[in-house]
Structure formats: structure tokens, C-alpha cells
Design an enzyme around this catalytic site. Structure first.
Site, PDB file in Angstrom:
ATOM      1  CB  VAL A  16      -0.958   0.030   1.216  1.00  0.00           C
ATOM      2  CG1 VAL A  16      -1.790   1.309   1.216  1.00  0.00           C
ATOM      3  CG2 VAL A  16      -1.872  -1.193   1.220  1.00  0.00           C
ATOM      4  CG  ASN A  98      -0.811  -4.288  12.383  1.00  0.00           C
ATOM      5  OD1 ASN A  98       0.309  -4.785  12.268  1.00  0.00           O
ATOM      6  ND2 ASN A  98      -1.721  -4.398  11.453  1.00  0.00           N
ATOM      7  CB  THR A 122      -1.889   0.327  10.178  1.00  0.00           C
ATOM      8  OG1 THR A 122      -0.755   0.916   9.542  1.00  0.00           O
ATOM      9  CG2 THR A 122      -1.508  -1.015  10.772  1.00  0.00           C
ATOM     10  NE  ARG A 154     -12.145  -3.481  -1.587  1.00  0.00           N
ATOM     11  CZ  ARG A 154     -11.341  -3.690  -0.544  1.00  0.00           C
ATOM     12  NH1 ARG A 154     -11.810  -3.604   0.688  1.00  0.00           N
ATOM     13  NH2 ARG A 154     -10.073  -4.000  -0.741  1.00  0.00           N
ATOM     14  CG  HIS A 178     -11.921  -0.865   7.038  1.00  0.00           C
ATOM     15  ND1 HIS A 178     -12.528  -0.915   5.808  1.00  0.00           N
ATOM     16  CD2 HIS A 178     -10.706  -1.445   6.879  1.00  0.00           C
ATOM     17  CE1 HIS A 178     -11.702  -1.495   4.944  1.00  0.00           C
ATOM     18  NE2 HIS A 178     -10.598  -1.836   5.574  1.00  0.00           N
TER      19      HIS A 178
HETATM   20  O1  TXD Z   1      -8.719   0.265   4.059  1.00  0.00           O
HETATM   21  C1  TXD Z   1      -7.703   0.165   4.687  1.00  0.00           C
HETATM   22  N1  TXD Z   1      -7.460   0.969   5.703  1.00  0.00           N
HETATM   23  C2  TXD Z   1      -6.689  -0.830   4.319  1.00  0.00           C
HETATM   24  C3  TXD Z   1      -5.734  -1.230   5.333  1.00  0.00           C
HETATM   25  C4  TXD Z   1      -6.569  -1.328   3.002  1.00  0.00           C
HETATM   26  C5  TXD Z   1      -5.524  -2.126   2.645  1.00  0.00           C
HETATM   27  C6  TXD Z   1      -4.490  -2.517   3.578  1.00  0.00           C
HETATM   28  N2  TXD Z   1      -4.762  -2.173   4.931  1.00  0.00           N
HETATM   29  C7  TXD Z   1      -3.711  -2.390   5.961  1.00  0.00           C
HETATM   30  O2  TXD Z   1      -2.556  -1.603   5.642  1.00  0.00           O
HETATM   31  C8  TXD Z   1      -3.180  -3.794   6.060  1.00  0.00           C
HETATM   32  O3  TXD Z   1      -4.064  -4.627   6.765  1.00  0.00           O
HETATM   33  C9  TXD Z   1      -1.889  -3.540   6.813  1.00  0.00           C
HETATM   34  O4  TXD Z   1      -2.156  -3.382   8.191  1.00  0.00           O
HETATM   35  C10 TXD Z   1      -1.401  -2.195   6.228  1.00  0.00           C
HETATM   36  C11 TXD Z   1      -0.280  -2.333   5.196  1.00  0.00           C
HETATM   37  O5  TXD Z   1      -0.662  -3.227   4.184  1.00  0.00           O
HETATM   38  P1  TXD Z   1       0.375  -3.649   3.037  1.00  0.00           P
HETATM   39  O6  TXD Z   1      -0.347  -4.551   2.104  1.00  0.00           O
HETATM   40  O7  TXD Z   1       1.072  -2.454   2.508  1.00  0.00           O
HETATM   41  O8  TXD Z   1       1.422  -4.507   3.899  1.00  0.00           O
HETATM   42  P2  TXD Z   1       2.964  -4.816   3.538  1.00  0.00           P
HETATM   43  O9  TXD Z   1       3.152  -4.919   2.060  1.00  0.00           O
HETATM   44  O10 TXD Z   1       3.357  -5.977   4.390  1.00  0.00           O
HETATM   45  O11 TXD Z   1       3.741  -3.513   4.029  1.00  0.00           O
HETATM   46  C12 TXD Z   1       3.847  -3.163   5.369  1.00  0.00           C
HETATM   47  C13 TXD Z   1       5.180  -2.506   5.540  1.00  0.00           C
HETATM   48  C14 TXD Z   1       6.392  -3.434   5.304  1.00  0.00           C
HETATM   49  O12 TXD Z   1       7.223  -2.910   4.301  1.00  0.00           O
HETATM   50  C15 TXD Z   1       7.089  -3.485   6.657  1.00  0.00           C
HETATM   51  O13 TXD Z   1       8.519  -3.573   6.553  1.00  0.00           O
HETATM   52  C16 TXD Z   1       6.669  -2.184   7.265  1.00  0.00           C
HETATM   53  O14 TXD Z   1       5.298  -2.029   6.896  1.00  0.00           O
HETATM   54  N3  TXD Z   1       6.810  -2.150   8.718  1.00  0.00           N
HETATM   55  C17 TXD Z   1       7.180  -1.032   9.394  1.00  0.00           C
HETATM   56  N4  TXD Z   1       7.454   0.193   8.972  1.00  0.00           N
HETATM   57  C18 TXD Z   1       7.805   1.113   9.902  1.00  0.00           C
HETATM   58  N5  TXD Z   1       7.883   0.831  11.213  1.00  0.00           N
HETATM   59  C19 TXD Z   1       7.604  -0.380  11.683  1.00  0.00           C
HETATM   60  N6  TXD Z   1       7.667  -0.643  13.003  1.00  0.00           N
HETATM   61  C20 TXD Z   1       7.231  -1.390  10.749  1.00  0.00           C
HETATM   62  N7  TXD Z   1       6.899  -2.692  10.863  1.00  0.00           N
HETATM   63  C21 TXD Z   1       6.642  -3.138   9.614  1.00  0.00           C
END
Ligand code: TXD
Length: 316
Positions: A16, A98, A122, A154, A178
Site C-alpha cells: 500500500v 499492529n 493500518t 468497492r 472498517h
Molecule cells: O482500508 C484500509 N485501511 C486498508 C488497510 C486497506 C488495505 C491494507 N490495509 C492495511 O494496511 C493492512 O491490513 C496492513 O495493516 C497495512 C499495510 O498493508 P500492506 O499490504 O502495505 O502490507 P505490507 O506490504 O506488508 O507492508 C507493510 C510494511 C512493510 O514494508 C514493513 O517492513 C513495514 O510495513 N513495517 C514497518 N514500517 C515502519 N515501522 C515499523 N515498526 C514497521 N513494521 C513493519
């Protein structure tokens, strides 16, 4: 290369986060600082995106970083850091995992970007937005969440698919938490100003509403290794644009309620005007009795999650 003065920081350079960065750049919205804890990854994605700039023809800039200092001066901070759902997992399963990540991110946002507008992405969304507001102490207008734009998009698409029309011509709104109890507001759903109830049967409408509630899970099931990111990133970009361009656009937003719909001390999906100060005005829609009831049930579920995250906070 340095970023220009108005930039958006994106925390979490996963599916995302990186796609949001791409949309912000390629739609000419602002420069982007892309942060992740994984070394090299945000820098690699930022470089890759810059190398697309000559072809895409935009003049925006992006940098990748693993240092929170670099978000200093961000106008908006978008938080996508966290774990996504795996098949069979509910959004609530993600809560404890999270919550820890959000707390860490928020301490840094508070330290390095104390005047920014904070958009939480998130999951579980409403609960993480509530937590973020408590952790940062930001005024409610500067801390809000993205979910309703996505859930509404959607629903709009499913209606367009059924009626074989252009998705943009469908007006809809999805309120509430949500999660599985989100509330598609059919009384407000129209296609080119014609009420949806005049266009499809109530059974078809009910099926579309249920598919909307299950929209995230449908994608998780297909992808198997993660959750949706194209429509979520479009949704975030829409909100970032509304704020940076001071559009005063009315969008479904996860916002703090102080009595609207009879609800208090909750972050919840409602329609609100987004402008340069973030959430500038909450717009309360007239609802039918069954929609009101559904909204109350959804609020109860979010309240439970808020209680759960608050007890985690005191246990630590
Ligand atoms: O409608 C909505 N709000 C949503 C929410 C729609 C789609 C996705 N939604 C949520 O967004 C999903 O359930 C996840 O909780 C987040 C992120 O989803 P994404 O698909 O982008 O997950 P990824 O690809 O695993 O990316 C998460 C990134 C990854 O690169 C990790 O290294 C990083 O988060 N990460 C961190 N970054 C900074 N600080 C910390 N502590 C950390 N931990 C992991």
C-alpha cells in the site's frame, strides 16, 4: 537531490505504501519521503520510481529512508506500517501486532513531524486511528483514517459492474467501522442521480452490500500472500489530494466523533469535509431507521476494539 518544501511522508514502503507513493508522484500531488524499517528497500523503491519519472513525465521527487529524522517538515504523514491480513485472519486478529507498530511510529511522528496531518491506513483501521490519536496527542482534525473511500469505491464498482456503466457515475457511501459490520447506505446510493432502488432488485442490492462488506476478504483469498493495495492506494491519494489542495471535498473518513449520530469518544467512518486543516467538518447524513441501527451495531464492535487496545496499553 532534496525534496521540495511540501511533501508527504509515507511510513511503511510495502504494497500500500509504495503504490500510494507512486500515485502521489504520478498524479503530481507532492514530493514523497518513503520510510521503512527494512534497510535499502524504501531507497530501492524510491530510486525505481524516480527512474520512471522521465517516462511518466512528472516533476515530483521521492526519497527512501530508514531514518525518522527525514520526515521532518512533512505536511502529511500516511501510516501504512504493519502486517496485512493472511487468508482466514480477521482485521481484529491484527490488533495486538499492529498496535505495537503504531505506537512506535506515532512516537516518532510526534517527535519529528508534530505539525503534520496524520492519515492512518493500518488495520484494524478504526482502532489504530484511535490509538494513533492517543499516542500523538494530535488534535482530532489532524488525525484521521482511510477506509470509507475504499469501501465506497468497492460498492460503486460492484454496482457499475452489475449495471454495465462507468464506475465514476455511481454515487454511494459506506459508513461505520472498517469491518464486517460496515454500513453501505443504500438510501444515498444513486446512478446518475437515479436511486439505486429503482434500478436493481432489493435482493441484488443486498448481495452487492454483502460483497462490499466482504470486499477485502475476497481479495485476500485470491492473492493468498497479502491484501488489496491498488484501490487502497487510490483512496489514500484521494485524501492526500483533498488536504494538500484544500479541496474541502466531502469524503467518507474515519474521524473522531463528539456526539454525531449519538456517538462519542470513538473513531468511526463518517462523511467529512477534507481541507488544509484535515477533517474540517463532519457531515451527518439523514439515515433510515435500519441504517441507524446498523451503524450503532458497528459502533459497538469498534468500541470493543478500542477497549481491547486500551487494556493492552495499560498492561504494558
Ligand atoms: O482500508 C484500509 N485501511 C486498508 C488497510 C486497506 C488495505 C491494507 N490495509 C492495511 O494496511 C493492512 O491490513 C496492513 O495493516 C497495512 C499495510 O498493508 P500492506 O499490504 O502495505 O502490507 P505490507 O506490504 O506488508 O507492508 C507493510 C510494511 C512493510 O514494508 C514493513 O517492513 C513495514 O510495513 N513495517 C514497518 N514500517 C515502519 N515501522 C515499523 N515498526 C514497521 N513494521 C513493519
Amino acid at each position: 537531490m532534496k525534496l521540495r518544501s511540501t511533501f508527504t511522508a509515507v511510513i511503511g514502503a510495502g504494497q500500500v505504501g509504495a503504490t500510494t507513493a507512486q500515485r502521489i508522484l504520478e498524479q503530481g500531488v507532492s514530493d514523497v519521503m518513503l520510510f521503512d524499517i527494512v534497510e535499502g528497500m524504501p531507497q530501492g523503491k524510491a530510486l525505481d520510481l524516480m527512474e520512471a519519472a522521465p517516462i511518466e513525465g512528472h516533476g515530483q521527487r521521492i526519497l527512501g529512508t530508514n531514518r525518522y529524522e527525514d520526515i521532518q517538515g512533512a505536511e502529511i504523514v500516511v501510516v501504512t506500517a504493519g502486517l496485512p491480513r493472511k487468508p482466514g485472519m480477521t482485521r481484529e486478529d491484527l490488533l495486538a501486532l499492529n498496535a505495537k507498530i503504531i505506537k512506535d511510529v506515532c512516537q516518532n511522528v510526534k517527535k519529528y513531524a508534530p505539525n503534520s496531518k496524520l492519515i492512518i491506513v493500518t488495520n484494524p483501521l478504526d482502532i489504530m486511528t484511535y490509538l494513533a490519536s492517543r499516542e500523538t496527542g494530535f488534535p482530532e482534525n489532524r488525525c484521521f483514517g482511510m477506509a470509507g473511500v475504499l469501501d465506497t469505491a468497492r460498492m460503486r464498482y460492484f454496482i457499475a459492474e452489475r449495471l454495465d456503466c462507468v464506475p465514476k457515475d455511481v454515487q454511494a457511501v459506506v459508513l461505520g467501522g472498517h469491518g464486517d459490520l460496515m454500513v453501505p447506505v443504500s438510501s444515498q446510493t444513486k446512478v446518475k442521480n437515479r436511486p439505486i432502488r429503482d434500478l436493481i432488485t432489493s435482493e441484488e442490492l443486498a448481495a452487492i452490500e454483502q460483497r462490499t462488506r466482504d470486499g477485502g476478504a475476497e481479495i485476500v483469498k485470491l492473492l493468498k500472500t497479502g491484501s488489496a493495495f491498488y484501490a487502497p492506494s487510490s483512496s489514500v491519494c484521494e485524501m492526500v489530494k483533498a488536504v494538500l489542495r484544500d479541496e474541502k471535498k466531502v469524503l467518507p473518513v474515519c474521524a473522531y466523533l463528539k456526539g454525531e449520530y449519538g456517538l462519542r469518544d470513538i473513531y468511526f467512518g463518517v462523511t467529512a469535509e477534507l481541507g488544509k486543516n484535515g477533517v474540517e467538518k463532519i457531515i451527518e447524513l439523514p439515515l433510515e431507521p435500519n441504517e441507524k441501527k446498523a451503524l450503532e451495531m458497528s459502533a459497538q464492535k469498534v468500541k470493543q476494539g478500542i477497549a481491547e487496545v486500551s487494556s493492552l496499553a495499560t498492561a504494558q
